[in-house]
Structures are given as C-alpha cells and as structure tokens.
Design a protein around this motif. Structure first.
Motif, PDB file in Angstrom:
ATOM      1  N   CYS A 169       0.832  -1.211   0.000  1.00  0.00           N
ATOM      2  CA  CYS A 169       0.000   0.000   0.000  1.00  0.00           C
ATOM      3  C   CYS A 169       0.864   1.257   0.000  1.00  0.00           C
ATOM      4  O   CYS A 169       0.512   2.259  -0.638  1.00  0.00           O
ATOM      5  CB  CYS A 169      -0.926   0.003   1.208  1.00  0.00           C
ATOM      6  SG  CYS A 169      -2.222  -1.255   1.169  1.00  0.00           S
ATOM      7  N   GLU A 170       1.983   1.216   0.688  1.00  0.00           N
ATOM      8  CA  GLU A 170       2.877   2.374   0.722  1.00  0.00           C
ATOM      9  C   GLU A 170       3.566   2.560  -0.631  1.00  0.00           C
ATOM     10  O   GLU A 170       3.636   3.682  -1.155  1.00  0.00           O
ATOM     11  CB  GLU A 170       3.923   2.189   1.823  1.00  0.00           C
ATOM     12  CG  GLU A 170       4.943   3.321   1.901  1.00  0.00           C
ATOM     13  CD  GLU A 170       4.321   4.678   2.194  1.00  0.00           C
ATOM     14  OE1 GLU A 170       4.905   5.701   1.782  1.00  0.00           O
ATOM     15  OE2 GLU A 170       3.240   4.722   2.829  1.00  0.00           O
ATOM     16  N   ASN A 171       4.060   1.471  -1.216  1.00  0.00           N
ATOM     17  CA  ASN A 171       4.755   1.563  -2.510  1.00  0.00           C
ATOM     18  C   ASN A 171       3.830   2.045  -3.621  1.00  0.00           C
ATOM     19  O   ASN A 171       4.253   2.780  -4.510  1.00  0.00           O
ATOM     20  CB  ASN A 171       5.330   0.205  -2.900  1.00  0.00           C
ATOM     21  CG  ASN A 171       6.532  -0.204  -2.080  1.00  0.00           C
ATOM     22  OD1 ASN A 171       7.106   0.615  -1.359  1.00  0.00           O
ATOM     23  ND2 ASN A 171       6.913  -1.473  -2.164  1.00  0.00           N
ATOM     24  N   TYR A 172       2.555   1.604  -3.569  1.00  0.00           N
ATOM     25  CA  TYR A 172       1.642   1.853  -4.676  1.00  0.00           C
ATOM     26  C   TYR A 172       0.465   2.744  -4.281  1.00  0.00           C
ATOM     27  O   TYR A 172      -0.591   2.697  -4.918  1.00  0.00           O
ATOM     28  CB  TYR A 172       1.135   0.520  -5.238  1.00  0.00           C
ATOM     29  CG  TYR A 172       2.249  -0.368  -5.725  1.00  0.00           C
ATOM     30  CD1 TYR A 172       3.039  -0.006  -6.809  1.00  0.00           C
ATOM     31  CD2 TYR A 172       2.536  -1.558  -5.087  1.00  0.00           C
ATOM     32  CE1 TYR A 172       4.072  -0.811  -7.246  1.00  0.00           C
ATOM     33  CE2 TYR A 172       3.579  -2.378  -5.509  1.00  0.00           C
ATOM     34  CZ  TYR A 172       4.341  -1.995  -6.597  1.00  0.00           C
ATOM     35  OH  TYR A 172       5.372  -2.792  -7.023  1.00  0.00           O
ATOM     36  N   LYS A 173       0.650   3.572  -3.277  1.00  0.00           N
ATOM     37  CA  LYS A 173      -0.439   4.460  -2.856  1.00  0.00           C
ATOM     38  C   LYS A 173      -0.852   5.409  -3.973  1.00  0.00           C
ATOM     39  O   LYS A 173      -1.993   5.898  -3.992  1.00  0.00           O
ATOM     40  CB  LYS A 173      -0.032   5.243  -1.616  1.00  0.00           C
ATOM     41  CG  LYS A 173       1.210   6.103  -1.775  1.00  0.00           C
ATOM     42  CD  LYS A 173       1.662   6.696  -0.453  1.00  0.00           C
ATOM     43  CE  LYS A 173       2.953   7.480  -0.588  1.00  0.00           C
ATOM     44  NZ  LYS A 173       3.446   7.968   0.718  1.00  0.00           N
ATOM     45  N   THR A 174       0.047   5.650  -4.946  1.00  0.00           N
ATOM     46  CA  THR A 174      -0.296   6.527  -6.071  1.00  0.00           C
ATOM     47  C   THR A 174      -1.309   5.889  -7.012  1.00  0.00           C
ATOM     48  O   THR A 174      -1.810   6.563  -7.918  1.00  0.00           O
ATOM     49  CB  THR A 174       0.972   6.914  -6.853  1.00  0.00           C
ATOM     50  OG1 THR A 174       1.657   5.723  -7.248  1.00  0.00           O
ATOM     51  CG2 THR A 174       1.907   7.749  -6.005  1.00  0.00           C
ATOM     52  N   PHE A 175      -1.609   4.583  -6.830  1.00  0.00           N
ATOM     53  CA  PHE A 175      -2.632   3.940  -7.657  1.00  0.00           C
ATOM     54  C   PHE A 175      -4.004   4.562  -7.436  1.00  0.00           C
ATOM     55  O   PHE A 175      -4.911   4.365  -8.233  1.00  0.00           O
ATOM     56  CB  PHE A 175      -2.717   2.444  -7.342  1.00  0.00           C
ATOM     57  CG  PHE A 175      -1.646   1.605  -7.986  1.00  0.00           C
ATOM     58  CD1 PHE A 175      -0.539   2.174  -8.578  1.00  0.00           C
ATOM     59  CD2 PHE A 175      -1.756   0.229  -7.999  1.00  0.00           C
ATOM     60  CE1 PHE A 175       0.444   1.387  -9.168  1.00  0.00           C
ATOM     61  CE2 PHE A 175      -0.781  -0.566  -8.585  1.00  0.00           C
ATOM     62  CZ  PHE A 175       0.316   0.013  -9.167  1.00  0.00           C
ATOM     63  N   GLY A 176      -4.152   5.285  -6.328  1.00  0.00           N
ATOM     64  CA  GLY A 176      -5.436   5.906  -6.052  1.00  0.00           C
ATOM     65  C   GLY A 176      -6.219   5.132  -5.011  1.00  0.00           C
ATOM     66  O   GLY A 176      -5.740   4.158  -4.427  1.00  0.00           O
ATOM     67  N   PRO A 177      -7.457   5.553  -4.761  1.00  0.00           N
ATOM     68  CA  PRO A 177      -8.271   4.925  -3.717  1.00  0.00           C
ATOM     69  C   PRO A 177      -8.782   3.550  -4.149  1.00  0.00           C
ATOM     70  O   PRO A 177      -9.642   3.439  -5.026  1.00  0.00           O
ATOM     71  CB  PRO A 177      -9.435   5.910  -3.534  1.00  0.00           C
ATOM     72  CG  PRO A 177      -9.535   6.627  -4.851  1.00  0.00           C
ATOM     73  CD  PRO A 177      -8.141   6.694  -5.404  1.00  0.00           C
ATOM     74  N   LEU A 178      -8.240   2.496  -3.542  1.00  0.00           N
ATOM     75  CA  LEU A 178      -8.707   1.138  -3.787  1.00  0.00           C
ATOM     76  C   LEU A 178      -9.428   0.637  -2.543  1.00  0.00           C
ATOM     77  O   LEU A 178      -9.188   1.105  -1.432  1.00  0.00           O
ATOM     78  CB  LEU A 178      -7.534   0.205  -4.119  1.00  0.00           C
ATOM     79  CG  LEU A 178      -6.616   0.610  -5.272  1.00  0.00           C
ATOM     80  CD1 LEU A 178      -5.582  -0.490  -5.532  1.00  0.00           C
ATOM     81  CD2 LEU A 178      -7.408   0.900  -6.541  1.00  0.00           C
ATOM     82  N   THR A 179     -10.298  -0.323  -2.723  1.00  0.00           N
ATOM     83  CA  THR A 179     -11.009  -0.902  -1.590  1.00  0.00           C
ATOM     84  C   THR A 179     -10.075  -1.843  -0.822  1.00  0.00           C
ATOM     85  O   THR A 179      -9.038  -2.283  -1.341  1.00  0.00           O
ATOM     86  CB  THR A 179     -12.235  -1.690  -2.053  1.00  0.00           C
ATOM     87  OG1 THR A 179     -11.794  -2.840  -2.797  1.00  0.00           O
ATOM     88  CG2 THR A 179     -13.141  -0.832  -2.942  1.00  0.00           C
ATOM     89  N   ASP A 180     -10.460  -2.173   0.398  1.00  0.00           N
ATOM     90  CA  ASP A 180      -9.682  -3.128   1.181  1.00  0.00           C
ATOM     91  C   ASP A 180      -9.555  -4.454   0.441  1.00  0.00           C
ATOM     92  O   ASP A 180      -8.490  -5.090   0.453  1.00  0.00           O
ATOM     93  CB  ASP A 180     -10.333  -3.361   2.543  1.00  0.00           C
ATOM     94  CG  ASP A 180     -10.220  -2.149   3.464  1.00  0.00           C
ATOM     95  OD1 ASP A 180      -9.417  -1.237   3.152  1.00  0.00           O
ATOM     96  OD2 ASP A 180     -10.943  -2.111   4.479  1.00  0.00           O
ATOM     97  N   ALA A 181     -10.639  -4.879  -0.195  1.00  0.00           N
ATOM     98  CA  ALA A 181     -10.611  -6.145  -0.929  1.00  0.00           C
ATOM     99  C   ALA A 181      -9.650  -6.074  -2.119  1.00  0.00           C
ATOM    100  O   ALA A 181      -8.957  -7.057  -2.428  1.00  0.00           O
ATOM    101  CB  ALA A 181     -12.018  -6.500  -1.410  1.00  0.00           C
ATOM    102  N   GLN A 182      -9.600  -4.934  -2.789  1.00  0.00           N
ATOM    103  CA  GLN A 182      -8.681  -4.793  -3.920  1.00  0.00           C
ATOM    104  C   GLN A 182      -7.230  -4.798  -3.469  1.00  0.00           C
ATOM    105  O   GLN A 182      -6.376  -5.418  -4.105  1.00  0.00           O
ATOM    106  CB  GLN A 182      -9.010  -3.514  -4.689  1.00  0.00           C
ATOM    107  CG  GLN A 182     -10.302  -3.614  -5.489  1.00  0.00           C
ATOM    108  CD  GLN A 182     -10.773  -2.273  -6.032  1.00  0.00           C
ATOM    109  OE1 GLN A 182     -10.419  -1.204  -5.509  1.00  0.00           O
ATOM    110  NE2 GLN A 182     -11.595  -2.317  -7.064  1.00  0.00           N
ATOM    111  N   TRP A 183      -6.944  -4.114  -2.355  1.00  0.00           N
ATOM    112  CA  TRP A 183      -5.581  -4.141  -1.819  1.00  0.00           C
ATOM    113  C   TRP A 183      -5.201  -5.555  -1.395  1.00  0.00           C
ATOM    114  O   TRP A 183      -4.075  -6.005  -1.624  1.00  0.00           O
ATOM    115  CB  TRP A 183      -5.435  -3.188  -0.637  1.00  0.00           C
ATOM    116  CG  TRP A 183      -5.263  -1.749  -1.010  1.00  0.00           C
ATOM    117  CD1 TRP A 183      -6.078  -0.710  -0.659  1.00  0.00           C
ATOM    118  CD2 TRP A 183      -4.192  -1.158  -1.774  1.00  0.00           C
ATOM    119  NE1 TRP A 183      -5.584   0.478  -1.163  1.00  0.00           N
ATOM    120  CE2 TRP A 183      -4.432   0.234  -1.847  1.00  0.00           C
ATOM    121  CE3 TRP A 183      -3.063  -1.680  -2.408  1.00  0.00           C
ATOM    122  CZ2 TRP A 183      -3.597   1.102  -2.527  1.00  0.00           C
ATOM    123  CZ3 TRP A 183      -2.214  -0.812  -3.090  1.00  0.00           C
ATOM    124  CH2 TRP A 183      -2.481   0.565  -3.149  1.00  0.00           C
TER     125      TRP A 183
END
Length: 280
Positions: free
Chosen positions: A162-176
């Motif tokens: 999540c830290e490395n790819y936080k620029t992916f934008g708002p994802l759901t918990d299930a997507q993460w």
C-alpha cells in the motif's frame, strides 16, 4: 481463464514465459495486456474478465515477474528481451494483429512495438507512460525497485504494498488484499517476499538518473492510440500527455483525478474508457 506457458529466447538462454488467457467469444479479436515494472499479469484480472465478453484477452508475466522464470543474466532485463518475448507470444497466438494495453513498462513495450515497420498493433492503449519520463518519477521508482524485503505475514506485505503503490489511487480493502496475494512469493520459514526478481532493479543502479526522451519512437507510431494518465502522475506530466495528442499518432487523452502513477484499471469508469476506445 487458462494459464499457459511458452519458451522464449534471451541472448543467454531460453526462459519460460507464463501467460493467462481468457478465450472470449468465437472469432474475437485479441487484446494483449502487459503490466508495469514490478507488477504481474494478475493486475489485469478485473479488466480482462470485463473485456472477455468482446475479446480474447492474453496477459503475460514478463520474465522475472509472477510465475515466469527469472533470467540468469540480469542485464537481459531490458527492452530487446521484452520485445522478443512479446513477438514470440504473438506468434504463438497465431494471429495477424492485436490490440495492446500496457501499464508503465507495458506501455513502453507497446510503444516500441508499434513504432516498428510492419508491426502487428491495431490499437494501442498506454497507461500513465509516454515518450518523456521525468527524473523525479524514475527516482521514486528506484527507491523501492530492486529491494528484496522479507515479511512475516501477508498482512505485513500488504502494508508495504500500500505504501509503494499508494499513487494507484483509492482502492477498496478487498482490492488491496487481492493485490497483496497476487504480489506475494513464499520464502523459507513461512515468510513472504514480492513476486519479482529484485535484480530487475540493477539497471537503475547504473550511474545517475536522467530524464528519458523517447519522442523519436512516439513520432513513428501510426495506429489509433489512447493515453490514460493519473492526474497527479509524477512519471507522465500533463504537458507531455498534451503534446502526445499533437504528435505521432495524436493520441486521445483521458486523465483520472486523484490518482498518480498509475491508474489501477479496477474501477468501472477506468475499464469503461478502455472498452469504449477499443470497441469504437
């Protein structure tokens, strides 16, 4: 979905390339989807499932990522190898032309392929990448690519992801969580690492980083092209993306607010933009 593999030849040896295929309806066109630098084919599961109503969708793990073999010589994690691999894949698929969707690294491979005389690309979608790459964005990627962390659990790996790819934008918990599971590789002692060869980062260690100018490649592309951009991207600037609409294939441009590098192509609005372009 079917998982397949084929043997590809790098300068030093053959290596096993794994790809996932959604057959699609009879007679459907083929869409090849290629992931980013440290990612793998599972990033396209959602969009492949959505587009398989219209397309045969093929998503390879590039060498050293996901389930594909690592290369013995890390210097061969380079574009000549990647281009040879996808050319071999297209030959295996037994088709005259393909549509292409590439995120970051996958977009650059698509650009380089589409710039070649007699290339098989009918339509090109490039996700948050372009012919001019800023030093700042490359520096951010270098800060984590090539590291080989070990995590005590999938949960700990997910936190780092999540830290490395936080620029992916708002994802759901299930997507993460799915992304974490798709990114995990077992290590001894019940521990976990990322599912890519850390030596893919070796090229980033060769001297100081500079901006990368690929405009001569872009100017050779002639097929219909769509550029997707995260509005906060640090790798593809708005100015470069706008210039891409005026040069070469004169790409259509769609930007997504609140997202950096790169749009994850998991939401219906992002998938819909790609679908509409490919089917138009």
């Amino acid at each position: 979905m079917i998982e397949r593999h084929l043997s590809c030849l790098a300068p030093s040896e053959f290596h096993r390339l794994v790809y996932r295929e959604w057959p699609g309806p009879p007679g459907a066109r083929t869409l090849v989807c290629v992931h980013g630098l440290t990612r793998n084919a599972r990033d396209f599961d959602a969009i492949a499932e959505a587009l398989s109503a219209h397309y045969r969708v093929v998503c390879p793990d590039m060498p050293g990522r996901g389930n594909s073999e690592k290369l013995a010589n890390s210097a061969e994690y380079a574009y000549p190898t990647y281009l040879a691999d996808v050319a071999t894949l297209i030959a295996r698929l037994d088709i005259e032309s393909v549509d292409w969707l590439g995120t970051s690294l996958g977009g650059l491979i698509g650009m380089m392929l589409a710039a070649q005389p007699g290339n098989p690309i009918r339509k090109l979608v490039i996700n948050d990448i372009g012919p001019f790459l800023s030093k700042a964005g490359i520096e951010r990627i270098r800060s984590y690519v090539g590291l080989d962390p070990t995590f005590p659990s999938i949960e700990a790996l997910e936190v780092a992801l999540c830290e490395n790819y936080k620029t992916f934008g708002p994802l759901t918990d299930a997507q993460w969580r799915k992304m974490a599971l798709d990114s995990a590789w077992p290590k001894p002692g019940g521990k976990w690492g990322f599912a890519y060869d850390p030596r893919i980062g070796d090229a980033f260690k060769q001297g100081p980083l500079e901006d990368i100018d690929l405009w001569p490649i872009w100017d050779k592309i002639r097929c219909p092209t769509l550029t997707l951009r995260g509005a906060e991207s640090d790798l593809l600037s708005h100015e470069t993306a706008e210039e891409m609409t005026k040069r070469g294939p004169k790409s259509k441009l769609v930007e997504f607010a609140g997202i950096g590098h790169a749009p994850a192509l998991l939401s219906e609005d992002q998938i819909g933009v790609v679908r509409d372009f490919l089917l138009s």
